[in-house]
Enzyme design. Structure first.
Site, PDB file in Angstrom:
ATOM      1  CG  MET A 280      -2.100  -0.892   1.138  1.00  0.00           C
ATOM      2  SD  MET A 280      -3.146  -0.803   2.617  1.00  0.00           S
ATOM      3  CE  MET A 280      -2.261  -1.858   3.740  1.00  0.00           C
TER       4      MET A 280
ATOM      5  CE  LYS B  12      -1.605  -6.353  -4.687  1.00  0.00           C
ATOM      6  NZ  LYS B  12      -2.173  -5.069  -5.095  1.00  0.00           N
TER       7      LYS B  12
ATOM      8  N   GLY C 169      -8.255  -9.226  -1.820  1.00  0.00           N
ATOM      9  CA  GLY C 169      -9.488  -8.447  -1.940  1.00  0.00           C
ATOM     10  C   GLY C 169     -10.499  -8.830  -0.888  1.00  0.00           C
TER      11      GLY C 169
ATOM     12  CB  CYS D  76      -1.486   0.881  -9.543  1.00  0.00           C
ATOM     13  SG  CYS D  76      -1.910   2.496  -8.866  1.00  0.00           S
TER      14      CYS D  76
HETATM   15  C1  LIG Z   1      -4.130   3.140   0.287  1.00  0.00           C
HETATM   16  C2  LIG Z   1      -3.830   2.005  -0.654  1.00  0.00           C
HETATM   17  C3  LIG Z   1      -2.626   1.989  -1.331  1.00  0.00           C
HETATM   18  C4  LIG Z   1      -2.339   0.949  -2.220  1.00  0.00           C
HETATM   19  N1  LIG Z   1      -1.123   0.927  -2.830  1.00  0.00           N
HETATM   20  C5  LIG Z   1      -0.791  -0.138  -3.608  1.00  0.00           C
HETATM   21  C6  LIG Z   1       0.523  -0.270  -4.145  1.00  0.00           C
HETATM   22  O1  LIG Z   1       1.411   0.560  -3.924  1.00  0.00           O
HETATM   23  N2  LIG Z   1       0.773  -1.367  -4.930  1.00  0.00           N
HETATM   24  C7  LIG Z   1      -0.184  -2.321  -5.191  1.00  0.00           C
HETATM   25  O2  LIG Z   1       0.094  -3.299  -5.893  1.00  0.00           O
HETATM   26  N3  LIG Z   1      -1.422  -2.214  -4.670  1.00  0.00           N
HETATM   27  C8  LIG Z   1      -1.727  -1.183  -3.878  1.00  0.00           C
HETATM   28  N4  LIG Z   1      -2.960  -1.129  -3.292  1.00  0.00           N
HETATM   29  C9  LIG Z   1      -3.916  -2.230  -3.521  1.00  0.00           C
HETATM   30  C10 LIG Z   1      -3.820  -3.271  -2.410  1.00  0.00           C
HETATM   31  O3  LIG Z   1      -2.550  -3.900  -2.397  1.00  0.00           O
HETATM   32  C11 LIG Z   1      -4.903  -4.359  -2.587  1.00  0.00           C
HETATM   33  O4  LIG Z   1      -4.717  -4.976  -3.831  1.00  0.00           O
HETATM   34  C12 LIG Z   1      -6.319  -3.805  -2.515  1.00  0.00           C
HETATM   35  O5  LIG Z   1      -6.449  -2.839  -1.489  1.00  0.00           O
HETATM   36  C13 LIG Z   1      -7.344  -4.928  -2.272  1.00  0.00           C
HETATM   37  O6  LIG Z   1      -7.037  -5.626  -1.111  1.00  0.00           O
HETATM   38  P1  LIG Z   1      -7.813  -5.364   0.297  1.00  0.00           P
HETATM   39  O7  LIG Z   1      -9.270  -5.619   0.060  1.00  0.00           O
HETATM   40  O8  LIG Z   1      -7.174  -6.359   1.256  1.00  0.00           O
HETATM   41  O9  LIG Z   1      -7.585  -3.946   0.675  1.00  0.00           O
HETATM   42  C14 LIG Z   1      -3.275  -0.087  -2.432  1.00  0.00           C
HETATM   43  C15 LIG Z   1      -4.482  -0.049  -1.732  1.00  0.00           C
HETATM   44  C16 LIG Z   1      -4.761   0.965  -0.852  1.00  0.00           C
HETATM   45  C17 LIG Z   1      -6.068   0.954  -0.096  1.00  0.00           C
END
Ligand SMILES: Cc1cc2nc3c(=O)[nH]c(=O)nc-3n(C[C@H](O)[C@H](O)[C@H](O)COP(=O)(O)O)c2cc1C
Length: 321
Positions: free
Chosen positions: A11, A137, A199, A98
């Site tokens: 993140m 990813k 997710g 992203c």
């Molecule tokens: C604030 C934020 C920043 C994120 N930054 C990245 C990142 O730098 N690289 C990436 O691959 N995914 C990033 N994501 C996506 C997360 O890794 C993840 O794929 C997504 O939030 C879904 O998972 P979750 O439901 O567990 O949050 C980000 C998500 C959030 C909420």
């Protein structure tokens, strides 16, 4: 069956070394840095600052993977090689998920999923550039009409990737709706390298369900770990079929304070206070008096003030018992 991998998903602005350290302590077995632009990294006028902030790794934390994003094969390969040579990282992760407009407009992140031949060029070049484990990813695809995670996963596997993480949404969905684990199951069925389900996993219950539905080799958790590194202990206990005792309010506050102390030691008073605001709001979310505390934390200028407020907050929770 092998013990499932419990990963902290990357993140931006969040998965720095204090956050990764706290999650690792709770049983998270794989962490990743925030995403870093391959081109930006290579052209950064002061590369040392990149290592001081964005890519800082603490000597005591388990080595994280480094995540790079970009759309130019040459930059991606060169950045992967240079970052691998630092010895700081346990693997290289390529961001193909992203959804941010700025990233997508440049053809990076999830925009790559619209051009699988470019994905292949990047994965192949990065594979050649590093001997570290390589992961990709991705999302399910660009939109509902273009779901192609299976194809991309197969390409990645054929080109020598070691692991895939799939966020069960399309780019157009951004974060709306719910993650489609059934589509992730198709990816898992189509490749033999490990696949992490990502997710909407934020508890032992959702982790076990995701593992059951997808047959995946592990789960990657992002938002579910915000203010809650304990989620990894909760899931670990469930996998061992052991009872889980959630942290007390005192333990949550103690963890929040440690988080703040790490940030303070790393970034100094001013930045630490600013950076910790969001984390503290997540730690206290849903607890008695949280709204009032949020306002007071936002007005605080020093970490000591923040710590005092947290101590008062912990006392308030007890008096309410
Ligand atoms: C604030 C934020 C920043 C994120 N930054 C990245 C990142 O730098 N690289 C990436 O691959 N995914 C990033 N994501 C996506 C997360 O890794 C993840 O794929 C997504 O939030 C879904 O998972 P979750 O439901 O567990 O949050 C980000 C998500 C959030 C909420």
């Amino acid at each position: 069956m092998k013990t499932p991998i419990l990963a902290l998903a990357p993140m931006a602005g969040i998965t720095d070394w204090p956050m990764r350290t706290l999650c690792a302590e709770q049983g998270c077995g794989s962490t990743t840095t925030e995403m870093v632009s391959a081109q930006g990294f290579l052209q950064a006028p002061n590369t040392l600052n990149v290592y001081k902030y964005l890519l800082a790794v603490h000597p005591d934390e388990p080595r994280p993977k480094v995540q790079i994003f970009g759309h130019e094969t040459g930059y991606m390969a060169e950045a992967a090689a240079r970052l691998s040579d630092t010895g700081l990282f346990s693997g290289v992760d390529i961001n193909m998920g992203c959804p941010a407009q700025k990233v997508v407009t440049s053809g990076s992140g999830s925009a790559l999923m619209r051009d699988l031949s470019q994905c292949a060029a990047i994965i192949g070049a990065v594979r050649k550039a590093t001997d570290l484990p390589l992961s990709v990813k991705m999302r399910l695809g660009w939109d509902d009409a273009h779901i192609n995670a299976v194809e991309l996963a197969q390409i990645a596997q054929d080109l020598g990737a070691d692991l895939i993480t799939v966020h069960g949404r399309t780019r157009m969905q951004q974060y709306a709706g719910s993650a489609n684990w059934l589509e992730i199951a198709k990816v898992k069925a189509a490749v033999s390298i490990p696949v992490l389900c990502n997710g909407d996993i934020d508890s032992a219950q959702s982790a076990l369900k995701a593992l059951e539905v997808t047959g995946c080799d592990g789960v990657a958790i992002a938002r579910g770990a915000l203010g809650n590194p304990f989620v990894f202990a909760e899931i670990s206990a469930a996998l061992r079929k052991e009872a889980y005792i959630p942290p007390t309010d005192d333990e949550v506050v103690a963890t929040a304070i440690r988080h703040g102390q790490m940030m303070l030691a790393w970034k100094g008073e001013h930045s630490a206070v600013l950076e910790m605001r969001k984390h503290l709001c997540w730690y206290i979310h849903g607890k008695r008096g949280a709204a009032r505390l949020r306002t007071r934390i936002t007005a605080a200028d020093t970490m000591q003030e923040v710590f005092d407020l947290l101590a008062q907050f912990a006392a308030l929770q007890k008096s309410a018992d």
